[in-house]
Scaffold this active site. Structure first.
Site, PDB file in Angstrom:
ATOM      1  N   ASP A 256     -30.762   7.429  -7.911  1.00  0.00           N
ATOM      2  CA  ASP A 256     -29.822   8.210  -7.120  1.00  0.00           C
ATOM      3  C   ASP A 256     -28.396   7.757  -7.395  1.00  0.00           C
ATOM      4  O   ASP A 256     -28.155   6.591  -7.737  1.00  0.00           O
ATOM      5  CB  ASP A 256     -30.129   8.068  -5.624  1.00  0.00           C
ATOM      6  CG  ASP A 256     -29.558   9.209  -4.795  1.00  0.00           C
ATOM      7  OD1 ASP A 256     -30.332  10.100  -4.407  1.00  0.00           O
ATOM      8  OD2 ASP A 256     -28.332   9.220  -4.548  1.00  0.00           O
TER       9      ASP A 256
ATOM     10  N   VAL B  49     -27.575  11.926 -12.888  1.00  0.00           N
ATOM     11  CA  VAL B  49     -28.389  12.767 -13.763  1.00  0.00           C
ATOM     12  C   VAL B  49     -27.555  13.590 -14.727  1.00  0.00           C
ATOM     13  O   VAL B  49     -28.080  14.139 -15.704  1.00  0.00           O
ATOM     14  CB  VAL B  49     -29.316  13.706 -12.953  1.00  0.00           C
ATOM     15  CG1 VAL B  49     -30.352  12.910 -12.173  1.00  0.00           C
ATOM     16  CG2 VAL B  49     -28.524  14.641 -12.049  1.00  0.00           C
TER      17      VAL B  49
ATOM     18  N   ASN C  87     -35.964  15.953  -8.872  1.00  0.00           N
ATOM     19  CA  ASN C  87     -35.652  16.414  -7.531  1.00  0.00           C
ATOM     20  C   ASN C  87     -34.162  16.588  -7.271  1.00  0.00           C
ATOM     21  O   ASN C  87     -33.775  17.383  -6.406  1.00  0.00           O
ATOM     22  CB  ASN C  87     -36.242  15.413  -6.521  1.00  0.00           C
ATOM     23  CG  ASN C  87     -35.744  15.645  -5.108  1.00  0.00           C
ATOM     24  OD1 ASN C  87     -36.128  16.609  -4.447  1.00  0.00           O
ATOM     25  ND2 ASN C  87     -34.873  14.756  -4.626  1.00  0.00           N
TER      26      ASN C  87
ATOM     27  N   TYR D 100     -26.478  29.145  -7.905  1.00  0.00           N
ATOM     28  CA  TYR D 100     -27.613  28.331  -7.457  1.00  0.00           C
ATOM     29  C   TYR D 100     -28.926  29.043  -7.795  1.00  0.00           C
ATOM     30  O   TYR D 100     -29.845  28.444  -8.367  1.00  0.00           O
ATOM     31  CB  TYR D 100     -27.520  28.069  -5.953  1.00  0.00           C
ATOM     32  CG  TYR D 100     -28.721  27.354  -5.384  1.00  0.00           C
ATOM     33  CD1 TYR D 100     -28.860  25.975  -5.527  1.00  0.00           C
ATOM     34  CD2 TYR D 100     -29.724  28.054  -4.708  1.00  0.00           C
ATOM     35  CE1 TYR D 100     -29.968  25.315  -5.011  1.00  0.00           C
ATOM     36  CE2 TYR D 100     -30.828  27.402  -4.193  1.00  0.00           C
ATOM     37  CZ  TYR D 100     -30.957  26.035  -4.345  1.00  0.00           C
ATOM     38  OH  TYR D 100     -32.057  25.371  -3.848  1.00  0.00           O
TER      39      TYR D 100
ATOM     40  N   LYS E  52     -32.063  27.925 -10.399  1.00  0.00           N
ATOM     41  CA  LYS E  52     -33.450  27.778  -9.966  1.00  0.00           C
ATOM     42  C   LYS E  52     -34.374  28.745 -10.709  1.00  0.00           C
ATOM     43  O   LYS E  52     -35.531  28.412 -11.001  1.00  0.00           O
ATOM     44  CB  LYS E  52     -33.557  27.956  -8.450  1.00  0.00           C
ATOM     45  CG  LYS E  52     -32.850  26.865  -7.652  1.00  0.00           C
ATOM     46  CD  LYS E  52     -33.350  25.465  -8.024  1.00  0.00           C
ATOM     47  CE  LYS E  52     -32.705  24.363  -7.192  1.00  0.00           C
ATOM     48  NZ  LYS E  52     -33.212  23.012  -7.532  1.00  0.00           N
TER      49      LYS E  52
ATOM     50  N   VAL F 194     -35.101  24.131   3.245  1.00  0.00           N
ATOM     51  CA  VAL F 194     -35.616  22.844   3.709  1.00  0.00           C
ATOM     52  C   VAL F 194     -34.543  22.191   4.578  1.00  0.00           C
ATOM     53  O   VAL F 194     -33.376  22.090   4.176  1.00  0.00           O
ATOM     54  CB  VAL F 194     -35.967  21.923   2.518  1.00  0.00           C
ATOM     55  CG1 VAL F 194     -36.620  20.635   3.027  1.00  0.00           C
ATOM     56  CG2 VAL F 194     -36.888  22.647   1.544  1.00  0.00           C
TER      57      VAL F 194
END
Length: 287
Positions: free
Chosen positions: A41, A63, A89, A154, A158, A187
């Site tokens: 992270d 990342v 993730n 976004y 995805k 979520v």
């Protein structure tokens, strides 16, 4: 015949963006099952705190730093052993109508949500395929199966993650390396700050997604919808003529799920943090 449940005890599992939210919840469940979990992270302080609570390991990871991502995976294998599971993730969800989204936000979304997943998946394949075993889990979204106003880029990222996962899944057929694509509804993490509810599009908790991920690891499958009812809803809307399908989505409030929060003050803190989430990509843009 029911699939034989796979044991996760002793498996080396790497989770990106796992200091909190879905990643941390997944790390919690996997640690309880005896997996050797490594958290990567950008927020190293929070990652170390989460890892300490679970008896896991934490290593710094941006990342968007491609070279650094590879070196992170190398370090995991040096410290813990060959990677059995990689869970891509890490992700962000800044919200804005497309004509209000600046290029820096677009770049961050593409670098974190897509390029990093491509790179992580590629690195995992290189490590797992020669061993004939491994499992790659890519966290997409129901936004990878439909378009939602207020989050065009976004949704684009995805959709791309779903397509990437499907293609790699086919490329790896018969190799012993598995791929799962996780597609949750909204979520209730920091990422969902300011978002409301809609009929039949009920939000879920990070623990729900974590359990679905773990279930897919124990009994492998490609499509992982959270809740499972999203699969049926998606199939129904895709079978309808476009006008009827879009009308149904509007009637259920699905078109307002993300757009209603695009200028919400409740998202200010999250949007600010998301804007600082790709330091390597920002350095590359400035050079």
């Amino acid at each position: 015949m029911a699939k034989r449940e796979r044991s996760l005890a002793g498996k080396v599992v790497v989770i990106t963006g796992a200091a909190q939210g879905i990643g941390a919840s997944t790390a919690t469940v996997l640690s309880r099952l005896g997996a050797k979990v490594v958290i990567g992270d950008l927020d190293q302080v929070l990652a170390e705190k989460t890892a300490a609570e679970l008896g896991a390991e934490a290593l710094p990871l941006d990342v968007t730093d491609t070279k650094g991502f590879t070196e992170f995976l190398d370090e995991v294998e040096r410290r813990v052993g060959p990677i059995d599971v990689l869970i891509n993730n890490a992700g962000i969800m800044p919200l804005a109508p497309l004509d209000e989204e600046d290029d820096a936000a677009t770049r961050r979304l593409l670098e974190i949500n897509l390029h990093a997943v491509i790179h992580g998946t590629r690195e995992a394949v290189k490590r797992m395929r020669p061993r004939g075993t491994g499992h790659i889990v890519n966290i997409a979204s129901m936004a990878g199966k439909a378009g939602f106003p207020g989050a065009a880029t976004y949704c684009a990222t995805k959709h791309a993650v779903v397509g990437l996962s499907e293609s790699v899944h086919l490329e790896l057929h018969g190799t012993g390396v598995l791929v799962s694509c996780v597609m949750p509804a909204v979520v209730r993490t920091e990422l969902a700050s300011g978002l409301g509810e809609a009929k039949f599009f009920k939000s879920v908790q990070p623990e729900d997604v974590a359990q679905a991920i773990v279930d897919a690891l124990r009994r492998p499958k490609f499509d992982v919808f959270v809740p499972a009812s999203l699969d049926a809803m998606g199939r129904i809307t895709r079978l309808l003529p476009r006008r009827l399908g879009e009308g149904l989505i509007r009637a259920l409030g699905g078109d307002k799920i993300l757009s209603s929060a695009t200028h919400s003050s409740a998202r200010a803190e999250y949007e600010s943090r998301a804007a600082r989430s790709a330091p390597a990509a920002e350095r590359g843009a400035d050079s």
